[in-house]
Motif scaffolding. Structure first.
Motif, PDB file in Angstrom:
ATOM      1  N   SER A   1       0.854  -1.194   0.000  1.00 54.05           N
ATOM      2  CA  SER A   1       0.000   0.000   0.000  1.00 54.05           C
ATOM      3  C   SER A   1       0.886   1.239   0.000  1.00 54.05           C
ATOM      4  CB  SER A   1      -0.925   0.002   1.224  1.00 54.05           C
ATOM      5  OG  SER A   1      -1.729   1.168   1.242  1.00 54.05           O
ATOM      6  N   VAL A   2       0.659   2.109  -1.003  1.00 56.56           N
ATOM      7  CA  VAL A   2       1.399   3.363  -1.110  1.00 56.56           C
ATOM      8  C   VAL A   2       0.464   4.498  -0.702  1.00 56.56           C
ATOM      9  CG1 VAL A   2       2.710   4.866  -2.651  1.00 56.56           C
ATOM     10  CG2 VAL A   2       2.744   2.392  -3.012  1.00 56.56           C
ATOM     11  N   PRO A   3       0.830   5.324   0.301  1.00 56.35           N
ATOM     12  CA  PRO A   3      -0.065   6.379   0.804  1.00 56.35           C
ATOM     13  C   PRO A   3      -0.485   7.351  -0.289  1.00 56.35           C
ATOM     14  CG  PRO A   3       1.829   6.094   2.255  1.00 56.35           C
ATOM     15  CD  PRO A   3       2.106   5.295   1.021  1.00 56.35           C
ATOM     16  N   ILE A   4      -1.654   7.972  -0.084  1.00 56.66           N
ATOM     17  CA  ILE A   4      -2.206   8.887  -1.063  1.00 56.66           C
ATOM     18  C   ILE A   4      -1.288  10.084  -1.288  1.00 56.66           C
ATOM     19  CG2 ILE A   4      -3.570   9.995   0.724  1.00 56.66           C
ATOM     20  CD1 ILE A   4      -4.407   9.634  -3.038  1.00 56.66           C
TER      21      ILE A   4
ATOM     22  N   GLU B   1      -7.249   8.004  -3.459  1.00 54.65           N
ATOM     23  CA  GLU B   1      -7.105   6.716  -2.781  1.00 54.65           C
ATOM     24  C   GLU B   1      -5.652   6.262  -2.871  1.00 54.65           C
ATOM     25  OE1 GLU B   1      -9.711   3.839  -4.402  1.00 54.65           O
ATOM     26  OE2 GLU B   1     -11.555   4.878  -3.829  1.00 54.65           O
ATOM     27  N   PRO B   2      -5.204   5.494  -1.894  1.00 53.82           N
ATOM     28  CA  PRO B   2      -3.831   4.975  -1.978  1.00 53.82           C
ATOM     29  C   PRO B   2      -3.711   3.955  -3.102  1.00 53.82           C
ATOM     30  CG  PRO B   2      -4.984   3.998  -0.118  1.00 53.82           C
ATOM     31  CD  PRO B   2      -5.897   5.073  -0.653  1.00 53.82           C
ATOM     32  N   LEU B   3      -2.487   3.758  -3.537  1.00 54.28           N
ATOM     33  CA  LEU B   3      -2.196   2.735  -4.552  1.00 54.28           C
ATOM     34  C   LEU B   3      -1.930   1.414  -3.832  1.00 54.28           C
ATOM     35  CD1 LEU B   3      -1.304   1.637  -7.357  1.00 54.28           C
ATOM     36  CD2 LEU B   3       0.972   2.531  -6.842  1.00 54.28           C
ATOM     37  N   THR B   4      -2.618   0.355  -4.221  1.00 48.22           N
ATOM     38  CA  THR B   4      -2.387  -0.965  -3.627  1.00 48.22           C
ATOM     39  C   THR B   4      -2.162  -1.993  -4.731  1.00 48.22           C
ATOM     40  OG1 THR B   4      -4.746  -1.520  -3.589  1.00 48.22           O
ATOM     41  CG2 THR B   4      -3.842  -0.419  -1.644  1.00 48.22           C
ATOM     42  N   PHE B   5      -1.329  -2.954  -4.436  1.00 45.48           N
ATOM     43  CA  PHE B   5      -1.119  -4.067  -5.362  1.00 45.48           C
ATOM     44  C   PHE B   5      -0.516  -5.243  -4.594  1.00 45.48           C
ATOM     45  CE2 PHE B   5       2.726  -1.490  -5.469  1.00 45.48           C
ATOM     46  CZ  PHE B   5       3.750  -2.418  -5.394  1.00 45.48           C
ATOM     47  N   GLU B   6      -0.573  -6.416  -5.219  1.00 40.74           N
ATOM     48  CA  GLU B   6       0.010  -7.614  -4.627  1.00 40.74           C
ATOM     49  C   GLU B   6       1.311  -7.935  -5.352  1.00 40.74           C
ATOM     50  OE1 GLU B   6      -2.823 -10.743  -4.828  1.00 40.74           O
ATOM     51  OE2 GLU B   6      -4.025  -9.993  -3.141  1.00 40.74           O
ATOM     52  N   LEU B   7       2.309  -8.282  -4.568  1.00 40.52           N
ATOM     53  CA  LEU B   7       3.621  -8.637  -5.110  1.00 40.52           C
ATOM     54  C   LEU B   7       3.890 -10.106  -4.810  1.00 40.52           C
ATOM     55  CD1 LEU B   7       6.142  -7.498  -6.548  1.00 40.52           C
ATOM     56  CD2 LEU B   7       7.101  -7.039  -4.282  1.00 40.52           C
TER      57      LEU B   7
END
Length: 463
Positions: A20-23, A103-109
């Motif tokens: 999760s990368v903050p907004i 919105e924050p950026l989210t992704f799965e690694l």
């Protein structure tokens, strides 16, 4: 870079992380991407770099967002590696990227890491040694192969028999009973190149004659759709050649190479077979020992390594696309076993500080090149009926066949998946290459090669 890392899966060698990368970080990255775009694009009425940021963001919103996402994911990935200190086994994958306004950026690694191979137990194993004894029959078989390779072929006018070399035009009627134009097939009768019914039909025709009758396909024919079917087959015998074997005497021994007598040739063949038997025994012991070490020290292996090894073999064997799934299923256990062995050897070499000098590497490269050259020469020579031995005996030969023991020993060396202790350092010294490909590509036949010319029907036992 400030990010939040939430582990979702930590089983074995696989790691699935929610990033999760903050907004605030996302907005800063978006502004930087917009400024970079402003310096590169031209808008009517504005000098380069002077267009309002809001206009740039609106006009090039999709491109700016894509650039921003790529930049953030790359930076976040680097931060994960630095923070978690992962030793990667393969290229990571990004999944389920989510991003919206404010919105924050989210992704799965998804990451595969190199396994920790502890090898708590490497001693105390007992393995049995199977002694291989060379029999007189084995020696005779090798001598007969030498004779066969020096056999001559002469035209025959009568009907062909098993062992004869024939060239035929063969045609099979279609479902409507129409007979197409025949195709030419060269084959040796009795060698399994054609199903029994077709061979029997061929043996009814003298050179120049044509025979035609129904032939039943075997119940175990490889193509299930053709099993047990009866089709009309037409055969035209174009020529028949019969083999004549040379006499087994001192003159034959001298023709084979620098042997004074048949007795000397026979002794050389036996010595070579015994040396090969000894190599096979040592190889079997090493393989058993490695298997015991693996059994006593369980660890996970990266699935990607196994998959890449399976793909490499499939490409090497030119497996058709339709057969790749079956090939992968049958070959995967062997590929996983190979990866485990390599990891064990890596660990042992590192623990014992086994390294190879440049001279060791040069010697191994020269030895491997020499083996491949001899094997290649042997295969080419055998195709023309005049092969050379690649063993100790062959060093005496002039231009004659190497009985197959020498060639087989070389092939066994290449297929040996557990090198001797003195070879550990050499095998592992290729770490510069294995950083990309962490395994040795030992070729092993698992599926039969495609059928011969024009896919002549063959019996299942000869696949």
């Amino acid at each position: 870079m400030k990010i939040e890392i939430t582990p979702k899966k930590t089983d074995g060698v696989e790691r699935l992380l929610q990033i999760s990368v903050p907004i605030e970080t996302v907005r800063d990255a978006e502004d930087k991407a917009a400024r970079r775009y402003a310096t590169k694009v031209r808008l009517p009425g504005f000098r380069p770099g002077k267009a309002p940021a809001a206009m740039i963001k609106k006009r090039f919103a999709d491109a700016i967002r894509q650039e921003m996402l790529e930049s953030l994911v790359q930076e976040a990935y680097k931060e994960v590696l630095e923070r978690e200190n992962f030793k990667l086994a393969s290229q990571p994958h990004v999944h389920d990227v989510k991003f919206g306004d404010n919105e924050p950026l989210t992704f799965e690694l998804h990451i595969e890491v190199r396994p920790e191979v502890e090898l708590a137990r490497t001693q105390g194993f007992r393995v049995s040694r199977t002694e291989r004894h060379v029999t007189d029959e084995q020696v005779r078989e090798q001598i007969e192969q030498l004779r066969d390779q020096r056999a001559s072929w002469a035209p025959a006018e009568d009907r062909p028999a098993p062992g004869d070399m024939v060239t035929v035009l063969l045609a099979t009627a279609d479902e409507n009973g129409e007979m197409p134009e025949g195709k030419q097939y060269p084959l040796v009768l009795g060698s399994g190149q054609a199903i029994p019914g077709i061979e029997e039909l061929i043996m009814e025709a003298r050179p120049g004659e044509t025979v035609e009758r129904p032939v039943r396909w075997p119940d175990d024919f490889p193509d299930e759709a053709q099993r047990s079917k009866t089709k009309t087959v037409r055969v035209t015998a174009q020529d028949v050649k019969r083999k004549t074997m040379p006499e087994l005497d001192d003159a034959f021994a001298r023709e084979v190479g620098d042997f004074d007598s048949l007795e000397a040739l026979t002794k050389a063949v036996r010595d070579d077979l015994e040396a090969n038997a000894q190599r096979e025994t040592e190889s079997e012991v090493r393989q058993k020992l490695l298997d015991d070490i693996i059994g006593a020290n369980q660890f996970d292996v990266p699935p990607s390594w196994v998959n890449q090894l399976v793909d490499a073999y499939a490409n090497a064997y030119q497996i058709p696309d339709g057969e790749k799934e079956r090939f992968a299923t049958e070959f995967r256990p062997m590929a996983e076993r190979q990866v485990r062995r390599d990891l064990v050897i890596d660990t042992v070499a590192e623990r014992e500080s086994l390294t190879a000098t440049e001279a060791d590497l040069d010697d191994r490269i020269a030895e491997t090149a020499s083996k491949r050259t001899r094997d290649s020469c042997t295969r080419r020579c055998r195709k023309r009926g005049d092969s050379r031995s690649s063993s100790e005996t062959s060093r005496k030969t002039k231009s004659s066949s190497g009985y197959s023991s020498g060639t087989r020993s070389n092939e066994n060396d290449q297929l040996d998946l557990s090198p001797p202790k003195e070879a550990y350092a050499d095998d592992l010294s290729s770490v510069r290459h294995r950083a990309v490909e962490p395994w040795r590509a030992h070729v092993r036949h698992l599926l039969a090669a495609p059928h011969g010319p024009h896919h002549l029907p063959r019996h299942a036992d000869q696949r």
